[in-house]
Design a protein around this motif. Structure first.
Motif, PDB file in Angstrom:
ATOM      1  N   ARG A 367       0.825  -1.217   0.000  1.00  0.00           N
ATOM      2  CA  ARG A 367       0.000   0.000   0.000  1.00  0.00           C
ATOM      3  C   ARG A 367       0.855   1.261   0.000  1.00  0.00           C
ATOM      4  O   ARG A 367       0.628   2.181  -0.796  1.00  0.00           O
ATOM      5  N   PHE A 368       1.845   1.305   0.880  1.00  0.00           N
ATOM      6  CA  PHE A 368       2.647   2.524   1.027  1.00  0.00           C
ATOM      7  C   PHE A 368       3.732   2.652  -0.038  1.00  0.00           C
ATOM      8  O   PHE A 368       4.229   3.744  -0.306  1.00  0.00           O
ATOM      9  N   GLY A 369       4.128   1.515  -0.628  1.00  0.00           N
ATOM     10  CA  GLY A 369       5.184   1.558  -1.641  1.00  0.00           C
ATOM     11  C   GLY A 369       6.536   1.906  -1.075  1.00  0.00           C
ATOM     12  O   GLY A 369       7.385   2.468  -1.768  1.00  0.00           O
ATOM     13  N   THR A 370       6.776   1.575   0.195  1.00  0.00           N
ATOM     14  CA  THR A 370       8.044   1.884   0.849  1.00  0.00           C
ATOM     15  C   THR A 370       8.677   0.618   1.413  1.00  0.00           C
ATOM     16  O   THR A 370       7.966  -0.309   1.826  1.00  0.00           O
ATOM     17  N   PRO A 371      10.006   0.571   1.463  1.00  0.00           N
ATOM     18  CA  PRO A 371      10.684  -0.526   2.162  1.00  0.00           C
ATOM     19  C   PRO A 371      10.628  -0.262   3.667  1.00  0.00           C
ATOM     20  O   PRO A 371      11.423   0.504   4.214  1.00  0.00           O
ATOM     21  N   VAL A 372       9.662  -0.865   4.329  1.00  0.00           N
ATOM     22  CA  VAL A 372       9.361  -0.540   5.721  1.00  0.00           C
ATOM     23  C   VAL A 372      10.499  -0.914   6.663  1.00  0.00           C
ATOM     24  O   VAL A 372      10.952  -0.109   7.490  1.00  0.00           O
ATOM     25  N   TRP A 373      10.981  -2.162   6.549  1.00  0.00           N
ATOM     26  CA  TRP A 373      11.957  -2.634   7.530  1.00  0.00           C
ATOM     27  C   TRP A 373      13.295  -1.902   7.469  1.00  0.00           C
ATOM     28  O   TRP A 373      13.924  -1.679   8.514  1.00  0.00           O
ATOM     29  N   PRO A 374      13.793  -1.482   6.314  1.00  0.00           N
ATOM     30  CA  PRO A 374      15.010  -0.661   6.314  1.00  0.00           C
ATOM     31  C   PRO A 374      14.845   0.646   7.091  1.00  0.00           C
ATOM     32  O   PRO A 374      15.758   1.061   7.819  1.00  0.00           O
ATOM     33  N   ALA A 375      13.679   1.302   6.944  1.00  0.00           N
ATOM     34  CA  ALA A 375      13.447   2.540   7.691  1.00  0.00           C
ATOM     35  C   ALA A 375      13.417   2.274   9.192  1.00  0.00           C
ATOM     36  O   ALA A 375      13.995   3.023   9.988  1.00  0.00           O
ATOM     37  N   VAL A 376      12.745   1.190   9.579  1.00  0.00           N
ATOM     38  CA  VAL A 376      12.675   0.825  10.999  1.00  0.00           C
ATOM     39  C   VAL A 376      14.060   0.480  11.531  1.00  0.00           C
ATOM     40  O   VAL A 376      14.444   0.902  12.634  1.00  0.00           O
ATOM     41  N   ALA A 377      14.835  -0.254  10.738  1.00  0.00           N
ATOM     42  CA  ALA A 377      16.176  -0.649  11.176  1.00  0.00           C
ATOM     43  C   ALA A 377      17.056   0.569  11.440  1.00  0.00           C
ATOM     44  O   ALA A 377      17.755   0.637  12.469  1.00  0.00           O
TER      45      ALA A 377
END
Length: 518
Positions: A367-377
């Motif tokens: 949905r967001f089109g973002t790499p979520v886990w890299p940002a969280v990391a």
């Protein structure tokens, strides 16, 4: 074929995208899974906000002045000239390889998988440290705007135990916020970042106007060395260059976001150069104006209070707080831009299965089109790094110095292989984009510009890593703190060697395509 990211969700914004940009990306062996929504201004904003002259000059003005006196101003044009040489090379590479994770991708294509992997690894660590170092800059402005932001103790100075602890608290909160923004989508990130950059540019113009309309001395102040640190002036001058060196990095962010930029082969090269050039012009005027407007050059206030001291002296309370609020916005979007660039680098390496937990790190939210886990990391590791330094009064200078050295080394892992390739005849063609428009290229000046960029990078890396007690242990400390920069580099390389050895045999080399080795 290169291992691709998570499969596209039917009906997603990029699932039906058949544009020339997506077709171009496919030539490199990658599926277009990120949302391509950034225009020219948003691309410029990504680089400008990473450089963020309001953030970094506010952080480091006092440091530079305390070492070199007013004449430290000359480190600014010198560092700009050197970094612009690097940026010219990056602009040419951005036109040829419009791929996320540009430092890793460029280096890998120029020098092979091992060198490329270590370039990416060094850059990842540098960006985590840089994000943490940028976030703690809130301590420089928020308690000045309102005393309620000083939640720990009463001493707001970053060099005090109270100030350093409070900086860690504010910085951690900011990293949590930027992580959330990075998770919910590139369009939200672009809107917030572009708005923040617009506010920052207005703030820069306001600061310049205030300084130049409230001068106490003429421009000849930039020849004064009487307030420099003790010892030979050349040594003090070299140390004061840390300020300019810390400011003028991150201009490659436009390249990091290539897969989310429209027409990146044409847009990214120009925004890389314009982000650095505009930052250099604005920052130089701020430095000159502050030196001309400071109420005193000799009472110690300029070294301890920096730009905030000059603004408070020249503006009434309310206008001064408005300017400082602009600085707080700049710090926010600077941290956001650093984290965004770092998350795209993590995503790019994970997509090639070059990192542990690659499957998770390469997954793009449908949905967001973002790499979520890299940002969280990056957010979690940045907060962890700050918590490790809780109460350390030297955290600011140490983190900043270390991250700059890492960035310069990562840049060298691009410019050195590029020089080798140029000597062997790269590029052999006059390249154009899909529409036939000529791409940015250095032409016959390429080897000379590239060679100067390498010499510059080596000289600055050595200068920045040099173990100076005034930088790394201003209030005393162990030998390991004095040698923090070279030790951190060695530890990063050692850990990287272990990670690379664990990852590579299991996954094999990344296959190349014709487009990748152009």
């Amino acid at each position: 074929m290169v291992a691709s990211a998570e499969a596209l969700t039917p009906g997603s914004p990029t699932g039906s995208d058949t544009s020339a940009d997506s077709t171009d990306l496919a030539r490199f062996g990658y599926q277009p899974v990120l949302h391509r929504k950034l225009g020219r201004y948003a691309s410029f904003a990504a680089g400008f906000s990473f450089v963020s002259i309001l953030t970094t000059i506010f952080q480091f003005f006092g440091f530079g002045y305390s070492f070199g006196g007013a004449a430290f101003f000359w480190t600014w044009p010198i560092v700009f000239a050197g970094q612009f040489l690097v940026a010219l090379n990056f602009a040419e590479l951005a036109a040829r390889y419009p791929i996320s994770g540009c430092i890793y991708q460029w280096s890998r294509r120029l020098a092979g998988e091992v060198v490329g992997w270590f370039a990416g690894w060094m850059m990842i660590i540098a960006q985590i440290v840089t994000a943490a170092a940028a976030a703690i800059a809130l301590q420089v402005v928020l308690p000045t705007i309102w005393s309620g932001f000083q939640l720990i103790g009463t001493d707001t100075a970053l060099t005090s135990r109270d100030g350093a602890s409070n900086a860690v608290l504010l910085g951690s909160a900011l990293l949590a916020l930027t992580t959330l923004i990075n998770v919910i989508g590139i369009d939200w990130m672009a809107r917030i970042n572009s708005l923040g950059v617009t506010i920052e540019i207005i703030g820069v113009l306001a600061v310049i106007a205030v300084f130049f309309t409230h001068t106490d001395r003429g421009p000849g102040v930039v020849t004064h060395t009487d307030q420099a640190a003790a010892g030979p002036y050349w040594a003090a001058f070299l140390a004061s260059g840390l300020m300019a060196a810390y400011v003028m990095v991150g201009f490659d962010s436009a390249g990091e976001l290539s897969e989310e930029t429209k027409n990146p082969r044409q847009v990214a090269p120009h925004t890389i150069l314009s982000a650095l050039a505009v930052s250099a012009l604005g920052g130089g005027l701020i430095l000159l104006g502050a030196l001309m407007a400071a109420p005193s050059l000799s009472d110690g206030s300029l070294a301890s209070g920096g730009l905030a001291y000059v603004i408070e002296a020249k503006l009434d309370t309310t206008p001064g707080k408005v300017v400082l609020a602009c600085v707080a916005c700049a710090i926010t979007v600077c941290t956001l831009a650093i984290q965004t660039a770092g998350s795209r680098l993590l995503f790019s390496m994970a997509r090639d299965e070059r990192l542990p937990f690659s499957k998770q790190l390469a997954t793009v939210h449908p949905r967001f089109g973002t790499p979520v886990w890299p940002a969280v990391a990056i957010g979690v590791l940045g907060i962890g790094l700050l918590l490790l330094n809780l109460g350390n009064a030297a955290v600011f200078a140490t983190l900043a110095s270390v991250c700059i050295v890492m960035l310069y080394i990562a840049y060298l892992l691009v410019t050195v292989p590029l020089l080798v390739r140029r000597v062997k005849g790269w590029p052999a063609d006059v390249a154009g984009d899909a529409a036939g428009t000529k791409l940015f290229a250095l032409g016959r000046y390429g080897i000379a510009i590239n060679a100067l960029a390498v010499v510059w990078g080596v000289a600055m890396a050595v200068n920045l890593a040099w173990p100076r007690s005034a930088v790394y242990t201003p209030n005393g400390g162990g030998w390991w703190m004095l040698w923090a920069a070279p030790l951190f580099v060695l530890v990063t390389l050692a850990v990287g060697a272990v990670v690379h050895r664990l990852v590579t045999p299991a996954r094999g080399p990344v296959a190349e395509t014709v487009a990748q080795i152009a």
